[in-house]
Design a protein around this motif. Sequence first.
Motif, PDB file in Angstrom:
ATOM      1  N   ARG A  82       0.796  -0.763   0.337  1.00  0.00           N
ATOM      2  CA  ARG A  82      -0.344  -0.158  -0.079  1.00  0.00           C
ATOM      3  C   ARG A  82       0.738   1.183   0.117  1.00  0.00           C
ATOM      4  N   ASP A  83       0.778   2.075  -0.492  1.00  0.00           N
ATOM      5  CA  ASP A  83       1.238   3.584  -0.796  1.00  0.00           C
ATOM      6  C   ASP A  83       0.638   4.340   0.078  1.00  0.00           C
ATOM      7  N   ASP A  84       1.414   4.898   1.293  1.00  0.00           N
ATOM      8  CA  ASP A  84       0.907   5.168   2.367  1.00  0.00           C
ATOM      9  C   ASP A  84       1.425   6.622   2.687  1.00  0.00           C
ATOM     10  N   GLY A  85       2.232   7.168   1.091  1.00  0.00           N
ATOM     11  CA  GLY A  85       2.911   8.966   0.399  1.00  0.00           C
ATOM     12  C   GLY A  85       4.274   8.482   0.735  1.00  0.00           C
ATOM     13  N   LEU A  86       5.013   8.885   1.988  1.00  0.00           N
ATOM     14  CA  LEU A  86       5.842   8.799   2.083  1.00  0.00           C
ATOM     15  C   LEU A  86       6.547   6.915   2.320  1.00  0.00           C
ATOM     16  N   PHE A  87       6.158   6.393   2.844  1.00  0.00           N
ATOM     17  CA  PHE A  87       5.885   4.726   2.991  1.00  0.00           C
ATOM     18  C   PHE A  87       5.214   4.125   1.895  1.00  0.00           C
ATOM     19  N   CYS A  88       6.065   3.090   2.345  1.00  0.00           N
ATOM     20  CA  CYS A  88       5.005   1.827   1.299  1.00  0.00           C
ATOM     21  C   CYS A  88       4.219   0.320   2.812  1.00  0.00           C
ATOM     22  N   ARG A  89       3.684  -0.130   2.641  1.00  0.00           N
ATOM     23  CA  ARG A  89       3.069  -1.140   3.195  1.00  0.00           C
ATOM     24  C   ARG A  89       2.398  -2.057   3.263  1.00  0.00           C
ATOM     25  N   LYS A  90       2.903  -3.760   3.432  1.00  0.00           N
ATOM     26  CA  LYS A  90       1.826  -4.870   2.716  1.00  0.00           C
ATOM     27  C   LYS A  90       0.703  -4.392   4.577  1.00  0.00           C
ATOM     28  N   SER A  91      -0.819  -4.415   3.438  1.00  0.00           N
ATOM     29  CA  SER A  91      -1.944  -4.367   4.664  1.00  0.00           C
ATOM     30  C   SER A  91      -2.124  -5.597   5.082  1.00  0.00           C
ATOM     31  N   GLU A  92      -3.027  -4.978   6.754  1.00  0.00           N
ATOM     32  CA  GLU A  92      -3.302  -6.542   7.376  1.00  0.00           C
ATOM     33  C   GLU A  92      -5.098  -6.846   6.372  1.00  0.00           C
ATOM     34  N   TYR A  93      -5.480  -8.044   6.972  1.00  0.00           N
ATOM     35  CA  TYR A  93      -6.607  -8.073   5.943  1.00  0.00           C
ATOM     36  C   TYR A  93      -7.166  -9.069   7.079  1.00  0.00           C
ATOM     37  N   GLY A  94      -8.118  -9.369   7.152  1.00  0.00           N
ATOM     38  CA  GLY A  94      -9.484 -10.105   7.868  1.00  0.00           C
ATOM     39  C   GLY A  94      -9.772 -11.512   7.330  1.00  0.00           C
TER      40      GLY A  94
END
Length: 520
Positions: A82-94
């Motif tokens: 996921r593009d969080d502006g200045l960061f990239c992160r994998k998204s949690e999921y249920g």
Amino acid sequence: MNKLLKVVFSVVFTTLIAVFTTSAMAEPEFCWRDSYGRGVGTIPGTCPNGLEKVGLLCYDRCPAGMERKGLDCHSVCPSGMRDDGLFCRKSEYGRGAGYPWKFGDKAFSLDGARGRCARDNPQGCEKNGEIIYPKCKSGYHAFGCCICRPDTPNCGALGLGGQFDLSCAKKIQIASAPKTANCSPGEEYDAGLCYKKCNDGYSGVGPVCWGKAPPKWVECGMGSAKDSTTCASIIFDQVSSVGSLAITVATLGSSSAAQSGANSASKAGKLAELKKKYDQLKKAYEEAKKGSKALQAAEKAYQVGDKASQAYTAIDTASNAITEEDIVRASAQIAAIVDSSGVSATIGAYTYPKCSKYFGNYINPPAGGGSSTPTSGGSTSGSTGGSLAWVGGPNVPANAVIGGQEPGRNLPVCRGSHQGGVHPGKVVAGKCNIGWGGKEITLGGFEVLINNGAKLAWVGGPNVPANAVIGGQEPGRNLPVCRGSHQGGVHPGKVVAGKCNIGWGGKEITLTGFEVLVKQ
């Protein structure tokens, strides 16, 4: 103006007109350079290789794996992050509500729930409390009962920056020094904008293309002068005349009295000198006036009165002649002797013709057409004796080539300069009418085609014979003389792209059936 000055002025009026008619017009000293507009400039929009346009400037392209954010280059988040502006992160999921025991299952057994889960989730299932849940995908781990959270990422292996919790910082490349964009091919850069390149013989300054100076003359601002000394003198006259007029206007005329007193001796001397020349020049003037409607109009208008507004009316009336600028300038300089307002002096300092009126189409002379100077009578010779020549209008000589006619009048062949080219057309009411740009253009300065014993013929188009009479040219092509029928008349014009283009009814008319003028 006292009565004595009025009397002397009326006597020398014709004198100075004669001086300008017989000498100044024969030996021009200054003219405004021919010019044409090349449209409104556009912002440069083409960047050099390896650069991309951002706003009005060009910057280095971002490396692979990065994209433009503002002016800088930022990492592109890898797929699945996921593009969080200045960061990239994998998204949690249920992982849903899970598979609980239900009626019909074996008592005190979750085997039925586990079977249902395995059927729906090939990655496997696991127990959490008294409920069966699907296992998290590779790279994720269970967080509580119902959430799959990403494993700690290897940010360096992903091409990203440092780690913050389970996020990876993007790499950022600061923009390099910007460069200005370039103009497109066929354009040139001037003062921050791109303009269409001028035709040969013209140089561009902003939205205007200015013609070069006539041969052996020098460029003089927006004009041309016969030499640098004359240029300096005329520029001084133009600047000082405007200054004098500005002072008079700013002081509501109160400066006129002081000027009048200071210049009275000078004026008397000028008038006395002009009076001496009157007797010898009067006869020459009367002869010139017989054939010049402009001179007659200027003299008649002046006789109405001697105020500045009436003097302006007089010179404006004279401005319909082929040499109107010279008549206007002469009239204004006469009026300036007794007019302290500065109006006449300003008119006299600025009223000059375009250079093409003195020198013809010296910038882009027509191929195969002889001299292009309006008063030179340049000729076109052929293989059978006799010649053709182009002579300055508006008078139409008896041996003018008649290209056609319409009810009530013949239509002689003419040519005139327009927008960097020379275009054949027809003489109508003392003007040369040509077709250009979809419109019928009326030219006051032009030449008439005359025949000095040459054998001529009109042959059917669209083919243009080698012995066709070339009436002009524009960049990239010659313009042979043609004629064609339209609305009950026959009209001379120019051959363009296999058709005969004429001016008629305010429009440029294109005729597919036409004849070409040839010299046999």
